[in-house]
Design an enzyme around this catalytic site. Sequence first.
Site, PDB file in Angstrom:
ATOM      1  N   PRO A 254      -0.666 -21.532  14.462  1.00 14.86           N
ATOM      2  CA  PRO A 254      -0.540 -21.071  13.088  1.00 14.86           C
ATOM      3  C   PRO A 254      -1.029 -19.635  12.860  1.00 14.86           C
ATOM      4  CG  PRO A 254      -2.523 -22.352  13.318  1.00 14.86           C
ATOM      5  CD  PRO A 254      -1.893 -22.318  14.667  1.00 14.86           C
ATOM      6  N   LEU A 255      -1.451 -18.959  13.926  1.00 13.60           N
ATOM      7  CA  LEU A 255      -2.018 -17.626  13.732  1.00 13.60           C
ATOM      8  C   LEU A 255      -0.897 -16.593  13.644  1.00 13.60           C
ATOM      9  CD1 LEU A 255      -4.953 -17.721  16.317  1.00 13.60           C
ATOM     10  CD2 LEU A 255      -4.885 -18.615  13.989  1.00 13.60           C
ATOM     11  N   CYS A 256      -1.120 -15.595  12.812  1.00 14.72           N
ATOM     12  CA  CYS A 256      -0.092 -14.587  12.596  1.00 14.72           C
ATOM     13  C   CYS A 256      -0.178 -13.526  13.676  1.00 14.72           C
ATOM     14  CB  CYS A 256      -0.275 -13.990  11.211  1.00 14.72           C
ATOM     15  SG  CYS A 256       1.272 -13.460  10.539  1.00 14.72           S
ATOM     16  N   THR A 257       0.016 -13.948  14.934  1.00 20.63           N
ATOM     17  CA  THR A 257       0.038 -13.011  16.055  1.00 20.63           C
ATOM     18  C   THR A 257       0.976 -13.566  17.114  1.00 20.63           C
ATOM     19  OG1 THR A 257      -1.190 -12.310  18.015  1.00 20.63           O
ATOM     20  CG2 THR A 257      -2.197 -14.058  16.738  1.00 20.63           C
TER      21      THR A 257
ATOM     22  N   LEU B 116      -9.295 -15.903  12.080  1.00 21.42           N
ATOM     23  CA  LEU B 116      -8.455 -16.218  10.924  1.00 21.42           C
ATOM     24  C   LEU B 116      -8.975 -17.406  10.113  1.00 21.42           C
ATOM     25  CD1 LEU B 116      -4.768 -15.500  11.969  1.00 21.42           C
ATOM     26  CD2 LEU B 116      -6.571 -13.960  11.277  1.00 21.42           C
TER      27      LEU B 116
END
Length: 408
Positions: free
Chosen positions: A357-360, A398
């Site tokens: 779910p991390l934006c990377t 995050l």
Amino acid sequence: MKAHDSLTPFQQQNHQLMIGDKTLSHIEMLVGRTPFYVYDRVTLAQTVKQLKNALPPEISLHYAIKANPYPPLVNFMQPLVSGFDVASSKEMLLAIQSGMPANEISFAGPGKTEDDIRAAIVAGITLHAESLTEINRAIALGKQLALKPNIAIRINPAFELKASGMKMAGGAKPFGIDQEQLPSILAELDYQALNFRGFHIYAGSQNLKEAALMEMHQKTFALAEELVAMTPVPIDYINIGGGLGIPYFAGEQRLDLSLVTDNLASLIAQYSTLKDIELIMELGRYLVGEAGLYVCKVVDVKESRGTTYAVCDGGLHHHLANSGNFGQVIRKNYPVVVGNKVGCSNDELSTATIVGPLCTPLDILADKVPLPPIEIGDYIAVYQSGAYGATASPQAFLSQPELSEILL
Ligand SMILES: Cc1ncc(COP(=O)(O)O)c(C=O)c1O
């Protein structure tokens, strides 16, 4: 052959991956959420037993807690192994509280502070000194406390463990004291001020090449003999390091232990000068790595220009090593399954990429793997996750929800 076909100690029932008698859904109910790590005590006990049966009886087995410091797991390992290696004061407390006798606990790692050293002296565990400064600090603190510090010296040998996931010796290293410096240090050491226990020769980690391990052992025994000859007092032990690896990626083969253990037996017979000295092998991941699964849940499935993405509630922040960001040069997939759809026939499989779910773009659980059709709510289970998981990952990144751990 997929890596997990040859690896998994876990069973399946009606397409459900089982840990003992529990499905992943049972375990979610137990711990209250996903993601979680689950560690299997049957696998832990079997792994230790098989290794102990294979090793020559002269070798004692120690567990390096850094691989997995989950307290119930550490407590479970305590009666199975002869000692613990710790890498911090906090790990030392875990080791002591597990009931492991102090003289079977060693504390290695550079940068030990005065507080670390004081705590170790009071506990009566053995400091594996990484520098002359550490030795002198321990002697000074021992005098203040009127307690003799137990000290072994960690050596940075001139040789390396070839083909290792992580090389920790040979050349310039922050670990241990260079082998070349030992003659003068051993000649000048104030043996009255300390209880000199021995040497720690640690050359590397995660090695799947029997020949490299055998060569390392041969060089370790030769060095140990030289060190013992230079030391004016009797010593208790030589820690010959570890380095036994486990297969993570497709195409990797398990170690043929018999080659390594037969070689050790012949070295023990050959080096009679070491016969009254305890020999210790210190392992982390080999003992616990295959006993753990990381499990998260699919929260979204989406298509992007021909790629199917399954987006999960867990990822890099819980399992950095699996994401390929823990020292790997090229990212490869750990063995991954859909834990509620195991054993599907090959024609049902399609390719998907599992992300967190991390934006990377670094947050990848498995890249382009053949899996059964994925739906929201499915469990993604990552094998070979019992070592360097929860505590080797940036969990605060995050500010995602926490994960759970359980030993079953
Ligand atoms: C001194 C020492 N002991 C033990 C280990 C454990 O290694 P592994 O988990 O690969 O057995 C390491 C790993 O870095 C180490 O540095």
